[in-house]
Design a protein around this motif. Structure first.
Motif, PDB file in Angstrom:
ATOM      1  N   ARG A   1      41.894  44.152  42.184  1.00  0.00           N
ATOM      2  CA  ARG A   1      40.749  44.385  43.076  1.00  0.00           C
ATOM      3  C   ARG A   1      40.811  45.793  43.672  1.00  0.00           C
ATOM      4  O   ARG A   1      39.799  46.463  43.813  1.00  0.00           O
TER       5      ARG A   1
ATOM      6  N   TRP B   1      32.689  36.602  42.547  1.00  0.00           N
ATOM      7  CA  TRP B   1      32.272  36.981  41.207  1.00  0.00           C
ATOM      8  C   TRP B   1      30.924  36.336  40.908  1.00  0.00           C
ATOM      9  O   TRP B   1      30.675  35.203  41.257  1.00  0.00           O
TER      10      TRP B   1
ATOM     11  N   GLU C   1      49.086  40.448  41.928  1.00  0.00           N
ATOM     12  CA  GLU C   1      48.363  41.020  40.796  1.00  0.00           C
ATOM     13  C   GLU C   1      46.853  41.046  41.060  1.00  0.00           C
ATOM     14  O   GLU C   1      46.172  42.014  40.743  1.00  0.00           O
ATOM     15  N   ARG C   2      46.312  39.982  41.648  1.00  0.00           N
ATOM     16  CA  ARG C   2      44.881  39.927  41.951  1.00  0.00           C
ATOM     17  C   ARG C   2      44.492  41.046  42.916  1.00  0.00           C
ATOM     18  O   ARG C   2      43.487  41.728  42.713  1.00  0.00           O
ATOM     19  N   ARG C   3      45.329  41.250  43.934  1.00  0.00           N
ATOM     20  CA  ARG C   3      45.046  42.318  44.899  1.00  0.00           C
ATOM     21  C   ARG C   3      45.103  43.692  44.238  1.00  0.00           C
ATOM     22  O   ARG C   3      44.302  44.577  44.549  1.00  0.00           O
TER      23      ARG C   3
ATOM     24  N   TRP D   1      50.826  35.973  41.327  1.00  0.00           N
ATOM     25  CA  TRP D   1      49.420  36.032  40.920  1.00  0.00           C
ATOM     26  C   TRP D   1      48.551  36.666  42.003  1.00  0.00           C
ATOM     27  O   TRP D   1      47.594  37.362  41.692  1.00  0.00           O
ATOM     28  N   GLU D   2      48.887  36.422  43.285  1.00  0.00           N
ATOM     29  CA  GLU D   2      48.106  37.007  44.375  1.00  0.00           C
ATOM     30  C   GLU D   2      48.324  38.518  44.449  1.00  0.00           C
ATOM     31  O   GLU D   2      47.391  39.283  44.686  1.00  0.00           O
TER      32      GLU D   2
ATOM     33  N   GLU E   1      36.551  42.170  48.591  1.00  0.00           N
ATOM     34  CA  GLU E   1      37.088  40.822  48.732  1.00  0.00           C
ATOM     35  C   GLU E   1      36.010  39.816  49.130  1.00  0.00           C
ATOM     36  O   GLU E   1      36.071  38.657  48.794  1.00  0.00           O
TER      37      GLU E   1
END
Length: 135
Positions: free
Chosen positions: A120, A131, A115-117, A112-113, A127
């Motif tokens: 972004r 949001w 994918e998040r990076r 998940w990290e 960073e």
């Protein structure tokens, strides 16, 4: 036998001339941490003849079982890296001292990290900026 993997030439400064790399030592420590709850149990597994020390041959069996391919110079360097008193074998205190002196291997980054990076980065999101909710 799996193909020989490339090991970068990042030798440990304290080993002076050995071909053992930090990456190889970290790989060994990670395998030990994955399979045994204590260093004592890992050492006893490697010490098949129960003499209180591990030889190069016993290290080779351990590495082969865990699919960590090394050649003979790397194996000799590995024993020298663990062998503090230079008697050609690795006792339990030497084994523990060497592994404890190393930094713990980094945990893999969760999916998940990653994918998040990627999201972004793709959308060029900062960073530091959280949001914001739309009102």
């Amino acid at each position: 036998r799996p193909p020989k993997r490339y090991l970068p030439p990042k030798s440990l400064s304290s080993l002076q001339g050995n071909v053992v790399t930090q990456e190889l030592l970290q790989c060994i420590k990670q395998k030990i941490m994955e399979h045994w709850p204590t260093l004592n149990e890992a050492f006893l597994t490697m010490d098949t003849d129960r003499k209180g020390y591990v030889t190069a041959q016993e290290f080779a069996v351990f590495l082969h079982y865990h699919t960590i391919p090394v050649d003979w110079p790397e194996l000799q360097g590995l024993v020298r890296a663990f062998d503090v008193n230079n008697d050609g074998r690795v006792s339990y205190p030497e084994f523990c001292r060497t592994l404890d002196a190393m930094e713990a291997p980094e945990a893999p980054t969760p999916v998940w990290e990653v994918e998040r990076r990627a999201i972004r980065s793709r959308y060029k999101l900062n960073e530091a900026v959280p949001w914001k909710s739309v009102k």
